[in-house]
Design a protein around this motif. Structure first.
Motif, short mmCIF file in Angstrom:
data_model
loop_
_atom_site.label_atom_id
_atom_site.label_comp_id
_atom_site.label_asym_id
_atom_site.label_seq_id
_atom_site.Cartn_x
_atom_site.Cartn_y
_atom_site.Cartn_z
N VAL A 184 0.87 -1.20 0.00
CA VAL A 184 0.00 0.00 0.00
C VAL A 184 0.90 1.24 0.00
O VAL A 184 1.73 1.38 0.88
N ASP A 185 0.67 2.03 -1.02
CA ASP A 185 1.48 3.26 -1.18
C ASP A 185 2.97 2.93 -1.17
O ASP A 185 3.77 3.60 -0.51
N GLY A 186 3.33 1.85 -1.83
CA GLY A 186 4.74 1.48 -1.97
C GLY A 186 5.34 0.79 -0.77
O GLY A 186 6.46 0.34 -0.81
N LEU A 187 4.54 0.69 0.30
CA LEU A 187 5.08 0.04 1.51
C LEU A 187 4.32 -1.25 1.81
O LEU A 187 3.11 -1.33 1.64
N PRO A 188 5.09 -2.26 2.22
CA PRO A 188 4.41 -3.52 2.54
C PRO A 188 3.65 -3.44 3.85
O PRO A 188 4.15 -2.91 4.83
N VAL A 189 2.42 -3.93 3.81
CA VAL A 189 1.59 -3.97 5.03
C VAL A 189 1.27 -5.45 5.32
O VAL A 189 0.95 -6.20 4.41
N ASP A 190 1.41 -5.78 6.57
CA ASP A 190 1.15 -7.18 6.94
C ASP A 190 -0.32 -7.51 6.69
O ASP A 190 -1.22 -6.87 7.20
N ALA A 191 -0.51 -8.49 5.87
CA ALA A 191 -1.89 -8.90 5.59
C ALA A 191 -2.22 -10.22 6.30
O ALA A 191 -3.27 -10.80 6.09
N GLY A 192 -1.32 -10.61 7.12
CA GLY A 192 -1.61 -11.79 7.94
C GLY A 192 -0.82 -13.01 7.49
O GLY A 192 -0.23 -13.04 6.41
N MET A 193 -0.76 -13.89 8.40
CA MET A 193 -0.12 -15.16 8.11
C MET A 193 -1.09 -15.97 7.24
O MET A 193 -2.29 -15.78 7.27
N VAL A 194 -0.50 -16.79 6.48
CA VAL A 194 -1.37 -17.64 5.63
C VAL A 194 -2.26 -18.45 6.55
O VAL A 194 -1.85 -18.89 7.61
N ASP A 195 -3.43 -18.65 6.17
CA ASP A 195 -4.55 -19.27 6.90
C ASP A 195 -5.20 -18.28 7.84
O ASP A 195 -5.98 -18.62 8.67
N MET A 196 -4.79 -17.07 7.62
CA MET A 196 -5.44 -16.03 8.39
C MET A 196 -5.76 -14.89 7.44
O MET A 196 -4.99 -14.56 6.55
N SER A 197 -6.94 -14.37 7.59
CA SER A 197 -7.29 -13.28 6.68
C SER A 197 -7.88 -12.11 7.46
O SER A 197 -8.56 -12.31 8.46
N ALA A 198 -7.57 -10.93 6.98
CA ALA A 198 -8.12 -9.74 7.64
C ALA A 198 -8.56 -8.77 6.56
O ALA A 198 -8.11 -8.85 5.42
N ASP A 204 9.81 -16.17 9.75
CA ASP A 204 9.83 -17.09 10.89
C ASP A 204 8.41 -17.26 11.39
O ASP A 204 7.58 -16.38 11.22
N SER A 205 8.18 -18.40 11.98
CA SER A 205 6.82 -18.68 12.47
C SER A 205 6.36 -17.56 13.38
O SER A 205 7.14 -17.04 14.20
N GLY A 206 5.10 -17.21 13.21
CA GLY A 206 4.55 -16.11 14.03
C GLY A 206 4.55 -14.81 13.23
O GLY A 206 3.85 -13.88 13.59
N GLY A 207 5.34 -14.76 12.17
CA GLY A 207 5.29 -13.60 11.29
C GLY A 207 6.24 -12.47 11.72
O GLY A 207 6.84 -12.50 12.81
N SER A 208 6.44 -11.51 10.83
CA SER A 208 7.32 -10.38 11.14
C SER A 208 6.56 -9.09 10.93
O SER A 208 5.54 -9.05 10.25
N VAL A 209 7.08 -8.03 11.56
CA VAL A 209 6.42 -6.73 11.40
C VAL A 209 6.75 -6.19 10.00
O VAL A 209 5.88 -5.68 9.32
N ASN A 210 8.02 -6.35 9.63
CA ASN A 210 8.42 -5.92 8.29
C ASN A 210 8.86 -7.16 7.50
O ASN A 210 9.52 -8.05 8.06
N PRO A 211 8.54 -7.16 6.23
CA PRO A 211 8.90 -8.36 5.46
C PRO A 211 10.39 -8.43 5.15
O PRO A 211 11.05 -7.41 5.03
#
Lengths: 273, 180
Positions: free
Chosen positions: A226-240, A254-261
């Motif tokens: 979004v606007d050139g910046l990655p936004v966490d859209a959730g871990m796979v099997d999770m949707s928001a 890593d498991s649990g996900g990261s704030v920045n990709p």
């Protein structure tokens, strides 16, 4: 009726030949006692009848003579016993009847035993049949219960698919294909995933078309750009919900996900058209 | 002669009543043929006739005490025993059934072969019957050889009982003149 008329009335012949009724016989016998002429006429007819019969005699089979005379000798035996009484013939006859009676009883006994055996055999047979079918019935009941259960779970899954299908068919659903083409860090150049983005509800659905199994401790993470910046859209099997995005990407985190990709771990990416 | 034979018969009867074996042997030798002929005229079966003849002699032995010489000749008494026994057989169920079971052609062959069975139409009272008028002959046939009562005959022939009685009497009277 004169004596002469009586004699020629046919009563004599009737009496002698045994054709007269009891009444006629009694009357005739009385007449014979009282009237010599009638008696003589009767004697004369009897004599002529006898002489005719002797003339017309037919010899019986020769062996019959001894048979008859032997029988008569046997008849003699009972009359000469000590008491002098004539033994009735009946007891001699009762023996065979008694024997045949016993015989019949034993036939009946044999028949009932046979029937009993047949009955027991049939009972056993039918009990076996009953057992078999009863067991089969129980098995069918269990099977049926299982089928009903399966059916219920399948119904649930079918409902899920139907809902998914509903989303896919929805014209407001944006389909963004994410491919590994041009992504150097992708572990498999054939990797592919698809985003279904409901432009009205902003719901995001991710379909992993062809993604390698991540190694232990790792998990795919979806990013919306979004606007050139990655936004966490959730871990796979999770949707928001996601209001707006230019592109979607999946990285391995890593498991649990990261704030920045970790963009060096980018696997697939697709632009929103 | 009549006197002499009566005397002989009286002696015979007295021996028979004391169950004298020789008297019965004489009785058989003298009368079995006449009685057998009388039986055959009714049952028309040689084997059956032999069985009946044997039964008749046994009955003569058993019943001789009931024979009353004043009521008739010994032969007449024996003939009536034989006739009754024959008609009993004729009317018995088993005889009726065996008659039914015999097919007609077989029966004819048997009669033709006729080895042991004499032509019973040619003997005894049956022969005498030929000389009677047909309607008389039929009645004697039914009454004497089949043992029907006059009431039964009236029903069978469909004629009044009175007519049956009159005709039988007339036929019997004729029979006597023929025998003489």
């Amino acid at each position: 009726m004169t004596t002469q008329e009586y004699i020629s009335s046919g009563i004599i012949e009737s009496y002698v030949l045994g054709l007269a009724t009891e009444e006629e016989r009694t009357a005739f016998e009385k007449m014979c006692d009282e009237n010599e002429e009638v008696r003589l006429a009767r004697d004369a007819f009897e004599l002529s009848l006898e002489q005719k019969a002797l003339q017309n005699a037919v010899s019986p089979p020769p062996n019959l003579r001894k048979q008859v005379l032997d029988k008569l000798e046997n008849e003699k035996q009972p009359t000469r016993n000590i008491s002098g009484k004539v033994q009735p013939k009946a007891p001699v006859k009762t023996l065979p009847t008694a024997v045949s009676g016993t015989k019949r009883t034993s036939y009946l006994a044999a028949a009932s035993v046979t029937l009993l055996l047949v009955s027991v055999a049939l009972n056993y047979y039918y009990f076996r049949q009953y057992k078999t079918y009863s067991d089969k019935y129980d098995a069918l009941l269990v099977q049926n219960a299982e089928i009903v259960k399966n059916d219920a779970s399948k119904q649930v899954r079918l409902d899920e698919y139907a809902t998914a299908m509903q989303h896919l068919k929805d014209p407001g659903m944006a389909i963004i294909k994410m491919a590994a083409k041009g992504v150097a860090s992708s572990p498999d150049p054939n990797s592919m995933a698809t985003i279904y983005w409901d432009t009205r509800t902003k719901d995001v659905f991710l379909l992993l078309n062809n993604m390698p199994q991540p190694s232990t401790g790792k998990q795919y993470q979806l990013w919306a750009i979004v606007d050139g910046l990655p936004v966490d859209a959730g871990m796979v099997d999770m949707s928001a919900g996601l209001p707006v995005a230019e592109a979607f990407a999946v990285t391995l985190e890593d498991s649990g996900g990261s704030v920045n990709p970790h963009m060096d771990q980018l696997c697939v990416i697709g632009k929103v058209s | 002669m009549g006197n002499n034979s009566t005397h002989t018969e009286m002696e015979l009867v007295s021996l028979l009543k004391s169950r004298d074996s020789n008297a019965f042997t004489y009785l058989y030798d003298h009368y079995s043929g006449a009685l057998y002929s009388g039986i055959l005229q009714i049952v028309e079966d040689a084997e059956l006739g032999s069985d009946i003849l044997q039964e008749v002699f046994i009955n003569i032995w058993r019943k001789i005490d009931t024979y009353e010489p004043s009521r008739g000749r010994l032969y007449t008494w024996m003939l009536n025993i034989a006739r009754n026994a024959s008609i009993d057989v004729l009317r018995s169920k088993s005889f009726q059934n065996s008659k039914k079971n015999q097919s007609i052609p077989d029966n004819v062959d048997m009669l033709k072969a006729g080895s042991s069975l004499p032509d019973t139409d040619r003997i005894g009272i049956r022969k005498l019957l030929e000389q009677l008028k047909t309607d008389h002959r039929v009645l004697i046939e039914l009454a004497y050889f089949k043992g029907y009562t006059q009431e039964e005959i009236a029903e069978i022939e469909g004629i009044p009982l009175g007519t049956v009685k009159t005709r039988i009497r007339a036929a019997l009277t004729q029979l006597r003149t023929i025998i003489k």
